[in-house]
Design a protein around this motif. Structure first.
Motif, mmCIF file in Angstrom:
data_model
loop_
_atom_site.group_PDB
_atom_site.id
_atom_site.type_symbol
_atom_site.label_atom_id
_atom_site.label_comp_id
_atom_site.label_asym_id
_atom_site.label_seq_id
_atom_site.Cartn_x
_atom_site.Cartn_y
_atom_site.Cartn_z
ATOM 1 N N GLY A 170 -20.057 44.851 -18.367
ATOM 2 C CA GLY A 170 -19.398 44.111 -19.435
ATOM 3 C C GLY A 170 -18.471 43.030 -18.901
ATOM 4 N N LEU A 171 -17.737 43.337 -17.822
ATOM 5 C CA LEU A 171 -16.859 42.329 -17.224
ATOM 6 C C LEU A 171 -17.650 41.184 -16.606
ATOM 7 C CD1 LEU A 171 -14.209 44.669 -15.549
ATOM 8 C CD2 LEU A 171 -13.921 43.303 -17.623
ATOM 9 N N HIS A 180 -19.112 37.243 -6.243
ATOM 10 C CA HIS A 180 -17.932 37.671 -5.508
ATOM 11 C C HIS A 180 -17.876 39.185 -5.301
ATOM 12 C CE1 HIS A 180 -16.224 33.649 -5.610
ATOM 13 N NE2 HIS A 180 -16.438 33.604 -6.920
ATOM 14 N N LEU A 181 -18.747 39.915 -5.986
ATOM 15 C CA LEU A 181 -18.786 41.357 -5.801
ATOM 16 C C LEU A 181 -19.539 41.766 -4.549
ATOM 17 C CD1 LEU A 181 -19.477 42.491 -9.477
ATOM 18 C CD2 LEU A 181 -17.286 42.417 -8.278
#
Length: 214
Positions: A170-171, A180-181
């Protein structure tokens, strides 16, 4: 090799023919016809320990060899870990923080070291989960119902992982920046590489691959 006397001797076991015990104390299978009458398959005699006349020190020296010192002798400082003479236990590591005793620290790390190894960690986590479940109104006991507790904990971990993954998606959908993850390159984490490049005073490449700037 044991020397077995084939003739039956007076005072031997009537069942197996061995000296040292009687028929009612014999550990062999009861024979249909005892060795007293057949004089066959005479069992070896019972081993009798010699009568050693040992003193007080001799009876106590075999408990611990000299190369294995007592725990309370490992660290004689005033602030050393507490040694309980009644239970003969020293829960803390006597060499913790002592310089030059790194090798000795690996030999004995205290009795508490066993409490945090193997399946002890899982058992402690299960007990904490049981306490938390009972505080939420779920009737479960880690000792009386281990199987029920294991199923509840497995389902809880599964549902928690699903909730975390749903919130993460959701984010990402709302804010983006999924790139960036991902973990950055190893060179960026350490700000250095194993690639060696050497230049002279004028900035000319002497050794190593030439870096191409984009």
């Amino acid at each position: 090799m044991l020397h077995i006397k084939f003739p039956f001797r007076k005072g031997a076991c009537e069942n197996c023919g061995a000296m040292g015990h009687k028929k009612k104390m014999c550990l062999e299978r009861p024979r249909s016809i005892g060795a007293k009458y057949t004089e066959k398959d005479i069992a070896p005699d019972d081993h009798v320990l010699p009568n050693l006349s040992l003193g007080y020190d001799s009876k106590l020296q075999n408990l611990r060899i000299r190369e294995d010192p007592a725990k309370y002798l490992l660290n004689l400082n005033e602030d050393d870990p507490y040694y309980d003479p009644k239970s003969r236990s020293m829960r803390e590591n006597p060499f913790l923080g002592v310089k030059g005793k790194e090798v000795e620290a690996t030999k004995f790390a205290g009795e508490n070291f066993i409490r945090y190894t193997g399946e002890v960690i899982q058992a402690n986590q299960a007990q904490i989960f049981a306490w938390a479940a009972r505080s939420k109104g779920i009737d479960v006991n880690a000792t009386a119902e281990p199987t029920k507790l294991e199923v509840l904990q497995r389902n809880f971990d599964k549902e928690r992982a699903e909730v975390i993954e749903t919130a993460k998606k959701g984010l990402i959908e709302k804010y983006g920046c999924e790139e960036h993850l991902e973990a950055p390159a190893k060179e960026l984490l350490l700000a250095q590489t194993e690639q060696y490049v050497e230049y002279n005073r004028k900035g000319k490449l002497i050794k190593g691959p030439e870096e191409i700037l984009l």
